[in-house]
Design an enzyme around this catalytic site. Structure first.
Site: not given
Length: 450
Positions: A185, A198, A205, A209, A212, A429
């Protein structure tokens, strides 16, 4: 015996260039060693696990993209990225490497610039097929069709939020079945006088974190250089007639510096004057804090670096961002202080700080942040937490964020609060991706951080 030796010669020849008998003896010795190693690992399951982990680690660290059998030795030494049909992904090649690659096909070097302009400059984002490259001969286009790919991504959907933000979902169409089902994305964020794109650097990932959504996917794979560049090219092709895309931020899915080789090559292509010609001041790479890769990025390119800090003590950051256990806060800040007071004395570091209610938003946190960042030329970006499914964190209130902001600005820091964009389409974000499972609840996270 002579017949057996001739049959084995094709296997032995890579080992040495001495006599055939000498080669055969070496080959038999190698077979014996390999057999004993296999027997050893078969008797010891832990050994198998160790070898498997070692292989995965080495594969992960280095590029696993296959190397094409080019005639040009200089190109063959580089890891050109290929699709599942063993075709070259053109947007993974810099202009110089494209010249070498075309020479290996028996073409003139000047063809590279012709091809390059069709990929990046024509029609505000290039063309998506060879047939449209009308100033190239039919024979040349047919040859390219056989050995190369124009677009490495297929646009699946565009989701437009109420504020005009657009989330673009791309399918990795040129991968094998192991990763080909993945969707990556990007987010197009329009402002009054410019547009920011972005982009993602990985499918998922590995950094875990806790605030997220993408991190809950785990890591499914690095994106090729072409797959990073194509996010920009396809977005420009579709939307730049409305307003120019002038800013690119590596803040989408993934940790960019975990895929640094492909990210650096992508940046070189994005900045190339003959291509997209973005300004290095308009490109920003965000990181959770991989220190060696941060140093490499700042040495090899002039683009902006953004450090996702999000805490003022190692105790809190260890829980929020497990990478902190390897590179704690002081190590991070000592590194960037040296970089931005010496090598990059004319630039500023971007410090990203996600505001989590009751976790990192107290006045004491603001005081510690002021002390930690003393002497580091930086801009502090306060980011309200964007909620998602399974999240037990909450965003700090506007009042708390304002107090935090006021304290830092009164002490001379350059601070701005990032506006949340595209929340209603999961485009803000920390909201990208589609995890198959959710992380621990907050109660479990407090007692058993990952």
């Amino acid at each position: 015996m002579r017949e057996n030796l001739s049959r084995m010669d094709c296997f032995v020849r890579p080992f040495v260039t001495y006599s055939t008998h000498r080669s055969l003896r070496l080959f038999q010795c190698a077979l014996k060693t390999a057999s004993s190693t296999l027997a050893y690992t078969k008797r010891r399951p832990w050994r198998q696990s160790w070898l498997r982990a070692s292989f995965q680690s080495n594969t992960y660290k280095n590029s696993v993209d296959p190397i094409p059998a080019f005639n040009n030795v200089a190109v063959a030494e580089e890891s050109a990225q290929m699709d599942v049909r063993n075709k070259v992904l053109l947007k993974g090649l810099t202009l110089e490497k494209m010249q070498l690659w075309l020479e290996s096909l028996g073409e003139k070097r000047f063809r590279a610039l012709q091809l390059w302009k069709w990929l990046y400059q024509q029609q505000g984002g290039g063309v998506d097929n060879f047939a449209s490259m009308t100033n190239l001969s039919k024979q040349f286009r047919e040859k390219l069709e056989q050995v190369a790919v124009v677009d490495s991504l297929k646009l699946e959907n565009v989701y437009e939020a109420q504020d005009g933000t657009k989330k673009l979902t791309f399918r990795l169409k040129n991968r094998d079945s192991g990763l080909g089902g993945g969707v990556v994305e990007s987010v197009l964020i329009p402002n009054e006088s410019w547009v920011t794109l972005c982009v993602s650097s990985q499918l998922g990932c590995a950094q875990r974190c806790q605030f997220c959504y993408t991190a809950k996917m785990g890591l499914h794979g690095h994106l090729h250089t072409a797959e990073i560049v194509d996010q920009v090219v396809i977005a420009k092709r579709l939307f730049e007639k409305e307003k120019r895309i002038s800013n690119v931020v590596f803040m989408g899915m993934g940790e960019p510096l975990h895929n640094i080789d492909n990210v650096l090559t992508a940046i070189e292509i994005l900045l190339d004057e003959q291509g997209l010609h973005l300004s290095h001041n308009k490109v920003t790479v965000s990181t959770s804090g991989l220190v060696p890769e941060m140093e490499r990025l700042t040495k090899e390119t002039k683009v902006n670096l953004a450090l996702s800090l999000n805490a003022t003590t190692d105790e809190v950051r260890d829980k929020l961002m497990p990478i902190n256990r390897k590179y704690p806060i002081q190590v991070l800040l000592d590194t960037v202080k040296r970089i931005y007071t010496h090598e990059r004395s004319k630039q500023k570091l971007f410090v990203e700080y996600v505001m989590l209610n009751g976790v990192n938003d107290s006045l004491e946190d603001a005081k510690r942040l002021h002390i930690l960042l003393a002497g580091i030329p930086c801009k502090i970006n306060l980011i309200p937490f964007n909620s998602h499914e399974g999240a037990d964190f909450e965003s700090s209130s506007e009042g708390k964020i304002q107090l935090f902001y006021n304290y830092l600005t009164q002490r001379g820091h350059y601070v701005f609060t990032r506006e949340s964009r595209g929340q209603d389409k999961m485009a803000a974000c920390g909201q990208l991706g589609k995890p198959r499972r959710l992380s621990l609840t907050k109660n479990k996270y407090d007692s058993q951080p990952l």
